[in-house]
Design an enzyme around this catalytic site. Structure first.
Site, PDB file in Angstrom:
ATOM      1  N   GLN A   1       0.818  -1.215   0.000  1.00  0.00           N
ATOM      2  CA  GLN A   1       0.000   0.000   0.000  1.00  0.00           C
ATOM      3  C   GLN A   1       0.850   1.263   0.000  1.00  0.00           C
ATOM      4  OE1 GLN A   1      -2.978  -0.044   3.038  1.00  0.00           O
ATOM      5  NE2 GLN A   1      -3.768   1.979   2.559  1.00  0.00           N
TER       6      GLN A   1
ATOM      7  N   CYS B   1      -6.731   0.172   1.044  1.00  0.00           N
ATOM      8  CA  CYS B   1      -6.315  -1.164   1.465  1.00  0.00           C
ATOM      9  C   CYS B   1      -7.379  -2.196   1.095  1.00  0.00           C
ATOM     10  CB  CYS B   1      -6.039  -1.195   2.966  1.00  0.00           C
ATOM     11  SG  CYS B   1      -7.443  -0.730   4.000  1.00  0.00           S
TER      12      CYS B   1
ATOM     13  N   HIS C   1      -8.352  -1.792   9.030  1.00  0.00           N
ATOM     14  CA  HIS C   1      -7.479  -2.197   7.931  1.00  0.00           C
ATOM     15  C   HIS C   1      -8.025  -3.484   7.317  1.00  0.00           C
ATOM     16  CE1 HIS C   1      -3.744  -2.260   5.737  1.00  0.00           C
ATOM     17  NE2 HIS C   1      -3.372  -3.420   6.242  1.00  0.00           N
TER      18      HIS C   1
ATOM     19  N   ASN D   1      -1.649  -9.265   5.330  1.00  0.00           N
ATOM     20  CA  ASN D   1      -1.714  -7.819   5.474  1.00  0.00           C
ATOM     21  C   ASN D   1      -1.202  -7.193   4.165  1.00  0.00           C
ATOM     22  OD1 ASN D   1      -1.255  -5.103   6.048  1.00  0.00           O
ATOM     23  ND2 ASN D   1      -0.470  -5.499   8.106  1.00  0.00           N
TER      24      ASN D   1
ATOM     25  N   TRP E   1       0.017  -4.504   3.526  1.00  0.00           N
ATOM     26  CA  TRP E   1       1.231  -3.700   3.667  1.00  0.00           C
ATOM     27  C   TRP E   1       2.477  -4.514   3.275  1.00  0.00           C
ATOM     28  CZ3 TRP E   1       0.237  -1.347   9.217  1.00  0.00           C
ATOM     29  CH2 TRP E   1      -0.728  -0.320   9.119  1.00  0.00           C
TER      30      TRP E   1
END
Length: 725
Positions: A104, A110, A267, A294, A296
């Site tokens: 991201q 997200c 998230h 995740n 990220w």
């Protein structure tokens, strides 16, 4: 710009014809913004230039409209660059697309990236959205394309490869490999589909999942999740479904912040696997685990079953290999199913359509898709709280034909998911559009009404309660819910919460077994009762008064021959007809009308003019007058408040009482054509509408010689018919 009635329905007919020709299918996607990827690429290669997309330019307008708009400081230092200006040897995909390719950036999307991560788990799905054979070397022209499902159609979105950067670093989505760009370009194409990058800020993973697959999503609050949630998740993965989950953040200041357990509130995560494993030398021989990612690409769960936790000791090497367990800070981790339920707030499951599933071993859903529209004053009836209009909403007949293979508690039932999606609201956000609050209800159709495809009337809903309904009306793009009902026939009513809210929607039904769903469309037909001629002795005082007026007006233009009976050959023009009718109608104070317009009277003459003279004889007029009196009675029945008009919802019943059976599209046209701004129809408009219906039905039947319900007209015949009607 709003559609005119003719414009909207011509456009709708063209779209339906395109679908019949295969347009909008996976093999023949629609060209977004009318751009042909192959032709544009060839043009660039021929001219030896790089493509620049003027429909989504490298400008502030493509970044956003508020936080990323002209007045924002955030955009001042953003420079649009092509990958070859960012790094050496840029690649579209490096070593295959994987979940680690999605990291991201500075955009709150997200939800989108979690969906992309899920997409990489299924190569067939991935390469349908991200067409292969695109590169920065062979055949490079600065042009790329991606395909998305959009409200029932697949669309091909063309972009150039100029991407927003800051200090030569990508501002938004990027890959862990600095020279890999497929995920950044995919994000750009999705931003173009919705008008800007900023339009992607905030959303549910379900939205992107569906736009990548054409699937339908179930949404569960974890605290209210069904007891069979693990089974639902397991079966969903077996069908190739995509899953996302998140933890609600109650305090805005803590949005997207890490907790002590390593999980991030507010998230979106991807659920990438669900497994049950055997534990050796443990009091609980089996453990249920969930694998998450995740977007990220880092920050992981640090509790039981995290990468380096002691729990892994209880598994054999074979079990670990089955789970593909590894210790790496890559954003992916396992956790116990019970911990998953305790820590996460909600889960979204995107069930795929059969065309998305390649493996014949996968159990496939049966899918029914229906497009619809709520029209103000006609079919935008609001929820059950508005009984006078609720019944006018579009109605869809659902037939559940086969029960589930694995019934629960020996109950014979059919499992299915209903999804109601409103269209185009995200793209129109910059214009101030908000999501409508939408929902649906399901009613069981009595056995004596099975197979009857007529629109259910107001009384049915007044005296029957719903069999099932969505948990709540909510302002999301889509409302979905799973149900279990006995095999049988049902009717689904999708609606906005408030009446009079106009918009388009898609209603889809996914079931584990065979089902059919279709919009209830009344058969289009008309009764043509011809009023019996009245004898002179039966004439009312009003008839005699009318005859006197007719004789007086007709006598002014006749040869002076005396008139003593209804069979006179004298004729009157449209203007004279207007005078005759308004002389009588003006005496009916309850109609509250200014009288008939000249245009209305011309339509009446075209209806009754059998000899093509453009005038009405006394006999022709008598037939017309009897019709008007019959229609006047219907109007007065629905004009119960003596306001001099009937509302557009009542018009449906009034038209039916007059002998015309129409479908929803025709009721929509009538509302747009004849209702005023207050959605009311006055007496003149009411009569004009019925005259037009009568004339067009009569003309159609005259051309339909074989009675098969279709006719063929030349341009001349079409114009003659429509210009005089």
């Amino acid at each position: 710009m709003p559609y005119t009635p003719s414009g909207f329905f011509c456009d709708r007919l063209i779209r339906e014809r395109e679908r019949r020709d295969g347009e909008g299918s996976l093999s023949k996607p629609l060209r977004f913004s009318g751009q042909d990827f192959a032709a544009l690429k060839q043009e660039c290669l021929t001219k030896k230039c790089l493509f620049e997309d003027d429909t989504f330019p490298a400008s502030v307008e493509s970044l956003g409209y508020k936080e990323l708009g002209h007045k924002s400081n955030k955009v001042k230092n953003i420079v649009w660059k092509r990958p070859k200006e960012i790094c050496e040897n840029p690649q579209f995909i490096v070593g295959g697309a994987s979940r680690t390719d999605i990291c991201q950036g500075d955009l709150g999307d997200c939800w989108l990236l979690a969906a992309i991560a899920c997409l990489t788990l299924n190569e067939k799905l991935l390469y349908r959205v991200v067409p292969q054979e695109q590169s920065f070397s062979e055949g490079y022209g600065g042009i790329f394309h991606f395909q998305f499902w959009r409200y029932g159609d697949w669309v091909d979105v063309v972009i150039d490869d100029r991407i927003p950067t800051f200090n030569s670093q990508l501002v938004f989505t990027k890959s862990a490999e600095r020279n890999e760009f497929w995920s950044a370009l995919l994000e750009k194409a999705y931003a173009k589909l919705h008008g800007s990058y900023e339009a992607l800020k905030g959303g549910n993973t379900t939205e992107a999942m569906e736009d990548f697959t054409g699937g339908v999503t179930e949404f569960y609050e974890m605290k209210e999740a069904p007891k069979e949630l693990y089974k639902i998740m397991k079966k969903a993965l077996e069908r190739g479904s995509m899953m996302g989950c998140s933890i609600d953040s109650l305090v805005p200041a803590r949005f997207e912040t890490r907790t002590v357990t390593g999980l991030v509130k507010g998230h979106a995560y991807s659920v990438t696997a669900v497994e049950e494993c055997k534990q050796s030398q443990h009091k609980e021989p089996k453990v249920r685990l969930v694998r998450l990612r995740n977007p990220w690409g880092q920050v992981e769960w640090n509790g039981p079953w995290s990468d380096n936790s002691k729990e892994w000791v209880s598994l054999s090497k074979g079990e670990k290999d089955k789970l593909q367990h590894q210790s790496a800070e890559d954003g992916e981790f396992w956790m116990a199913f019970e911990d998953f339920k305790k820590n996460y707030t909600k889960i979204e499951i995107c069930n795929l359509t059969p065309d998305a599933l390649e493996d014949d071993k996968i159990h496939k859903w049966t899918v029914s898709v229906n497009e619809g529209r709520w029209v103000r004053g006609c079919s935008a009836g609001g929820c059950r709280n508005y009984p006078d209009t609720f019944w006018t909403n579009p109605q869809y007949r659902l037939r559940l034909l086969e029960e589930d293979d694995d019934p629960e508690d020996n109950e014979v039932a059919c499992s299915f998911v209903i999804a109601l999606m409103q269209k185009n609201r995200r793209k129109e956000r910059k214009l101030g559009a908000n999501l409508f609050t939408i929902g649906f209800a399901i009613y069981e159709v009595p056995k004596e009404m099975h197979g009857n495809k007529q629109h259910m009337q107001k009384d049915f809903f007044l005296f029957n309660s719903s069999k099932a309904r969505c948990k709540s009306y909510i302002n999301l793009r889509e409302v979905t819910q799973r149900f279990r009902l006995s095999p049988g026939e049902y009717v689904i009513i999708p609606s906005t919460y408030e009446p009079h809210q106009e918009g388009e929607f898609i209603l889809r039904v996914f079931s584990e077994k065979r089902n059919t769903s279709e919009e209830i469309e009344n058969r289009i037909e008309a009764d043509h009762p011809v009023p019996a001629p009245a004898n002179a002795g039966e004439e009312s005082e009003e008839d005699q008064q009318f005859l006197s007026i007719f004789q007086q007006i007709a006598g002014d233009v006749s040869t002076g021959r005396p008139v003593s009976a209804w069979g006179s050959e004298m004729e009157i023009t449209a203007n004279e007809l207007k005078n005759v009718l308004n002389s009588i109608v003006s005496k009916h104070k309850d109609l509250n009308t200014e009288g008939f317009s000249l245009e209305s009277c011309r339509s009446m003459i075209s209806l009754m003019d059998m000899d093509g003279t453009g005038r009405l004889s006394l006999q022709e007029f008598r037939h017309l007058w009897n019709k008007i009196k019959q229609w006047q009675g219907i109007f007065q029945h629905y004009n119960s408040d003596q306001a001099g008009s009937i509302n557009s919802y009542e018009m449906r019943n009034a038209v039916n009482d007059a002998g015309f059976r129409l479908n929803n599209q025709l009721y929509d046209i009538i509302t747009m054509r004849y209702a005023n701004e207050g959605m009311n129809i006055d007496f003149d408009s009411f009569i004009s509408c019925l005259v037009r219906l009568e004339a067009m039905f009569r003309a159609f039947q005259a051309f339909d010689q074989d009675g098969d319900g279709t006719i063929r007209l030349s341009v001349l015949e079409w114009l003659q018919l429509t210009m005089y009607a």
